[in-house]
Design a protein around this motif. Structure first.
Motif, PDB file in Angstrom:
ATOM      1  N   PRO A 383       0.804  -1.229   0.000  1.00 30.85           N
ATOM      2  CA  PRO A 383       0.000   0.000   0.000  1.00 30.85           C
ATOM      3  C   PRO A 383       0.839   1.284   0.000  1.00 30.85           C
ATOM      4  CG  PRO A 383       0.208  -0.799   2.230  1.00 30.85           C
ATOM      5  CD  PRO A 383       1.018  -1.725   1.369  1.00 30.85           C
ATOM      6  N   LYS A 384       2.148   1.147  -0.273  1.00 28.65           N
ATOM      7  CA  LYS A 384       2.978   2.362  -0.387  1.00 28.65           C
ATOM      8  C   LYS A 384       2.409   3.270  -1.484  1.00 28.65           C
ATOM      9  CE  LYS A 384       7.900   3.458  -1.301  1.00 28.65           C
ATOM     10  NZ  LYS A 384       8.153   4.291  -0.118  1.00 28.65           N
ATOM     11  N   LYS A 385       1.992   2.641  -2.569  1.00 27.84           N
ATOM     12  CA  LYS A 385       1.433   3.364  -3.709  1.00 27.84           C
ATOM     13  C   LYS A 385       0.014   2.858  -3.997  1.00 27.84           C
ATOM     14  CE  LYS A 385       5.498   5.294  -4.738  1.00 27.84           C
ATOM     15  NZ  LYS A 385       5.737   6.716  -4.456  1.00 27.84           N
ATOM     16  N   GLY A 386      -0.753   3.658  -4.738  1.00 28.27           N
ATOM     17  CA  GLY A 386      -2.023   3.170  -5.289  1.00 28.27           C
ATOM     18  C   GLY A 386      -3.246   3.393  -4.425  1.00 28.27           C
ATOM     19  N   ILE A 387      -3.100   4.040  -3.277  1.00 23.74           N
ATOM     20  CA  ILE A 387      -4.254   4.224  -2.389  1.00 23.74           C
ATOM     21  C   ILE A 387      -4.023   5.476  -1.537  1.00 23.74           C
ATOM     22  CG2 ILE A 387      -3.316   2.785  -0.501  1.00 23.74           C
ATOM     23  CD1 ILE A 387      -6.966   2.577  -1.599  1.00 23.74           C
ATOM     24  N   ILE A 388      -5.121   6.140  -1.185  1.00 28.32           N
ATOM     25  CA  ILE A 388      -5.023   7.271  -0.253  1.00 28.32           C
ATOM     26  C   ILE A 388      -5.380   6.739   1.127  1.00 28.32           C
ATOM     27  CG2 ILE A 388      -5.961   9.543   0.360  1.00 28.32           C
ATOM     28  CD1 ILE A 388      -6.231  10.119  -2.596  1.00 28.32           C
ATOM     29  N   ALA A 389      -4.360   6.484   1.913  1.00 30.40           N
ATOM     30  CA  ALA A 389      -4.560   5.887   3.240  1.00 30.40           C
ATOM     31  C   ALA A 389      -3.397   6.291   4.131  1.00 30.40           C
ATOM     32  CB  ALA A 389      -4.619   4.359   3.122  1.00 30.40           C
ATOM     33  N   PRO A 390      -3.634   6.364   5.450  1.00 28.10           N
ATOM     34  CA  PRO A 390      -2.546   6.720   6.361  1.00 28.10           C
ATOM     35  C   PRO A 390      -1.355   5.782   6.180  1.00 28.10           C
ATOM     36  CG  PRO A 390      -4.642   6.716   7.524  1.00 28.10           C
ATOM     37  CD  PRO A 390      -4.907   6.150   6.159  1.00 28.10           C
ATOM     38  N   GLY A 391      -0.158   6.373   6.094  1.00 33.63           N
ATOM     39  CA  GLY A 391       1.060   5.580   5.938  1.00 33.63           C
ATOM     40  C   GLY A 391       1.504   5.425   4.491  1.00 33.63           C
ATOM     41  N   SER A 392       0.587   5.618   3.553  1.00 31.37           N
ATOM     42  CA  SER A 392       0.962   5.509   2.137  1.00 31.37           C
ATOM     43  C   SER A 392       1.728   6.757   1.709  1.00 31.37           C
ATOM     44  CB  SER A 392      -0.289   5.361   1.262  1.00 31.37           C
ATOM     45  OG  SER A 392      -0.965   4.169   1.574  1.00 31.37           O
ATOM     46  N   ASP A 393       2.525   6.593   0.653  1.00 30.80           N
ATOM     47  CA  ASP A 393       3.192   7.773   0.090  1.00 30.80           C
ATOM     48  C   ASP A 393       2.148   8.800  -0.330  1.00 30.80           C
ATOM     49  OD1 ASP A 393       5.648   6.662   0.450  1.00 30.80           O
ATOM     50  OD2 ASP A 393       6.107   6.380  -1.683  1.00 30.80           O
ATOM     51  N   ALA A 394       2.476  10.066  -0.137  1.00 32.28           N
ATOM     52  CA  ALA A 394       1.541  11.134  -0.524  1.00 32.28           C
ATOM     53  C   ALA A 394       1.677  11.426  -2.016  1.00 32.28           C
ATOM     54  CB  ALA A 394       1.784  12.375   0.321  1.00 32.28           C
ATOM     55  N   ASP A 395       1.276  10.451  -2.816  1.00 29.10           N
ATOM     56  CA  ASP A 395       1.162  10.598  -4.273  1.00 29.10           C
ATOM     57  C   ASP A 395      -0.323  10.810  -4.549  1.00 29.10           C
ATOM     58  OD1 ASP A 395       3.830   9.911  -4.315  1.00 29.10           O
ATOM     59  OD2 ASP A 395       3.561   8.079  -5.477  1.00 29.10           O
ATOM     60  N   ILE A 396      -0.685  12.017  -4.876  1.00 31.74           N
ATOM     61  CA  ILE A 396      -2.113  12.370  -4.923  1.00 31.74           C
ATOM     62  C   ILE A 396      -2.368  13.296  -6.107  1.00 31.74           C
ATOM     63  CG2 ILE A 396      -3.964  13.584  -3.682  1.00 31.74           C
ATOM     64  CD1 ILE A 396      -2.576  12.754  -1.054  1.00 31.74           C
ATOM     65  N   VAL A 397      -3.503  13.070  -6.781  1.00 28.34           N
ATOM     66  CA  VAL A 397      -3.903  13.948  -7.883  1.00 28.34           C
ATOM     67  C   VAL A 397      -5.253  14.569  -7.554  1.00 28.34           C
ATOM     68  CG1 VAL A 397      -4.576  14.002 -10.327  1.00 28.34           C
ATOM     69  CG2 VAL A 397      -2.616  12.616  -9.598  1.00 28.34           C
ATOM     70  N   LEU A 398      -5.346  15.874  -7.734  1.00 27.12           N
ATOM     71  CA  LEU A 398      -6.654  16.536  -7.681  1.00 27.12           C
ATOM     72  C   LEU A 398      -7.152  16.611  -9.113  1.00 27.12           C
ATOM     73  CD1 LEU A 398      -5.540  17.170  -4.880  1.00 27.12           C
ATOM     74  CD2 LEU A 398      -6.391  19.517  -5.143  1.00 27.12           C
ATOM     75  N   TYR A 399      -8.292  15.987  -9.348  1.00 25.90           N
ATOM     76  CA  TYR A 399      -8.825  15.935 -10.714  1.00 25.90           C
ATOM     77  C   TYR A 399     -10.098  16.770 -10.782  1.00 25.90           C
ATOM     78  CZ  TYR A 399      -9.462  14.205 -15.388  1.00 25.90           C
ATOM     79  OH  TYR A 399      -9.561  14.135 -16.763  1.00 25.90           O
TER      80      TYR A 399
END
Ligand code: DUC
Ligand code: ZN
Ligand code: ZN
Length: 465
Positions: A383-399
């Motif tokens: 879950p490092k990538k691919g999900i918005i969840a506590p502990g995951s990398d902050a890779d986020i897109v505002l669409y």
């Protein structure tokens, strides 16, 4: 600390209003609207979808191929990806026939290191399956974080593996948990059809597609599935699936509960043999890729969209392999078989698939799943990538669902002198892109930098049993 406030967070399980707190490079917490503490810098997401940064699990930056090399470097290609909302790529390192696998991997690290704008990982293309490369598969899985290997049933004399080699690699993968990724087209049969076409004087780009009929994709897909079965249900992932009959093979295997997965690409969901590959003169060269675009008079595109909904197709990658028309695609003027194979779309996948949501072909949740969450789970990044969840990398897109995107060579950032999507309009737009907590693109302005992207060692696929 940053707070993404007022948006709608989309995950594979649906949509919910939530504010996302970022602490440094990771996601710290999600809050119900209005519940987050005051203090952090606020990124206003009112009216926007907040989605995990997208993962493109199939790119070919700087790939030497067809007498030339793919025109995007890791620098230009990952910058374009970032602008389009993709925050991780998985590129294909190459072992050429006769080369030591680890040397091929080292060469790819040398090309990418310090040049990437977003995080990146590698699959390994095996151009020669023998005792040494089989041993190397174990070492890559154990030590290098490279847990997937691509084999080719096409391109005899270049990347091709015969059935015996494929079976041996599959047996090895069954043992060490790696994924076998398959370019499933019957190369020797295609070569016969290509030779016959050229002898008849059929040299235009459209004959690239006509000499690669869907039967030869379906046959190779079926053969790969049976070989994987002989290898004790070795995990098998069919890349760039383009055709209805190939999809039928994958669906049948999945109905039996097999470890068989497949991806498709935006070009097969939207573009066709007649309208693009069959464009007048040499224009069609822009869309020469393998597997090829399929006929609009058959049901391929509708079947692929359905396959995405039913999970017979797990996800969408681009197979980003760009070549310019000048000096590159032009190598095949007068002989379609000399046109370098590839289309560049790494910048556009998030938008192109969002149009599927607008058109009622995908749910919002499935959009996110097919471009971000499943790629992470399929290739050991979750879950490092691919999900918005506590502990995951902050890779986020505002669409922005109210935005509008017009695709053109005049405005794209890929290193290509044409766009395969020229003039296409999307009812939505990428607004803000965050990579490991840093805003790298906002409102069309790029603020990231080469060297920000880090190499990711991957684990095994989560989908295996
Ligand atoms: N297909 C392409 O179109 N380009 C690169 C390699 C491949 O399999
Ligand atoms: Zn391929
Ligand atoms: Zn590819």
């Amino acid at each position: 600390m940053k707070l993404i406030k007022g948006g709608t967070v989309i995950s594979p399980s649906g949509a919910s209003k939530a504010d996302v707190l970022i602490d440094g490079e990771t996601i710290a917490a999600l809050y119900a609207p209005g519940q987050a503490p005051d203090g952090p810098e606020v990124i206003d997401a009112t009216g926007k979808y907040v989605i995990p940064g997208a993962i493109d699990a199939h790119t070919h930056m700087q790939l030497p191929f067809g007498g030339t090399a793919a025109s995007d470097t890791f620098d230009t290609g990952t910058r374009a990806a970032a602008i389009g909302g993709t925050t991780t790529i998985i590129d294909f390192a190459v072992q050429r026939t006769g080369e030591v696998v680890q040397d091929g991997l080292a060469a790819w690290h040398a090309k990418a290191a310090g040049n990437c704008h977003i995080d990146y990982a590698f699959h390994m293309i095996l151009g020669g399956v023998d005792d040494d490369s089989l041993k190397a598969m174990d070492q890559l899985v154990t030590d290098e974080g490279v847990t997937s290997f691509k084999l080719f049933m096409a391109y005899p004399g270049v990347f091709y593996s015969d059935d015996g080699q494929i079976l041996r690699a599959m047996q090895k993968a069954r043992g060490n948990g790696a994924m076998i990724m398959m370019h499933a087209e019957n190369g020797p049969a295609i070569d016969v059809l290509v030779k016959q076409a050229l002898e008849r004087g059929e040299t235009d780009p459209i004959f690239h597609g006509l000499t690669r009929p869907q039967e030869l994709e379906a046959e190779a897909t079926s053969r790969a599935i049976w070989l994987a079965s002989v290898a004790a249900d070795c995990p098998l992932y069919i890349v760039h699936l383009s055709a209805s009959k190939a999809l039928e093979q994958v669906a049948a295997a999945r109905d039996l509960g097999r470890n068989v997965f497949a991806e498709t690409c935006p070009q097969y969901l939207y573009l066709t043999l007649e309208d693009q590959l069959g464009a007048p003169g040499f224009e069609g060269a822009k869309w020469v890729c393998s597997t090829p675009l399929r006929s609009k008079h058959e049901n391929h595109r509708a079947d692929l969209w359905r396959g995405l909904r039913t999970n017979d197709l797990a996800m969408v990658s681009t197979d980003h392999c760009p070549f310019c028309m000048k000096d590159q695609k032009e190598l095949g003027v007068g002989d379609f078989s000399k046109i370098p194979n590839g289309i560049g779309s790494v910048e556009h996948r998030v938008d192109l698939l969002y149009q599927g949501v607008v058109d009622g072909k995908l749910s919002l949740a499935r959009w996110v799943e097919t471009i971000a969450t499943t790629p992470a789970r399929m290739f050991g990044l979750y879950p490092k990538k691919g999900i918005i969840a506590p502990g995951s990398d902050a890779d986020i897109v505002l669409y922005d669902p109210n935005g509008r995107t017009r695709i053109s060579v005049e405005t794209h950032h890929m290193n290509m002198d044409y766009s395969a999507w020229e003039g296409w309009e999307i009812d939505g737009s990428v607004d803000t892109v965050i990579s490991r907590g840093s805003v790298v693109a906002r409102g069309g302005d790029y603020t990231g930098h080469a060297g920000h992207g880090r190499f990711l060692k991957r684990g095994l696929s989560e989908y295996l049993i």
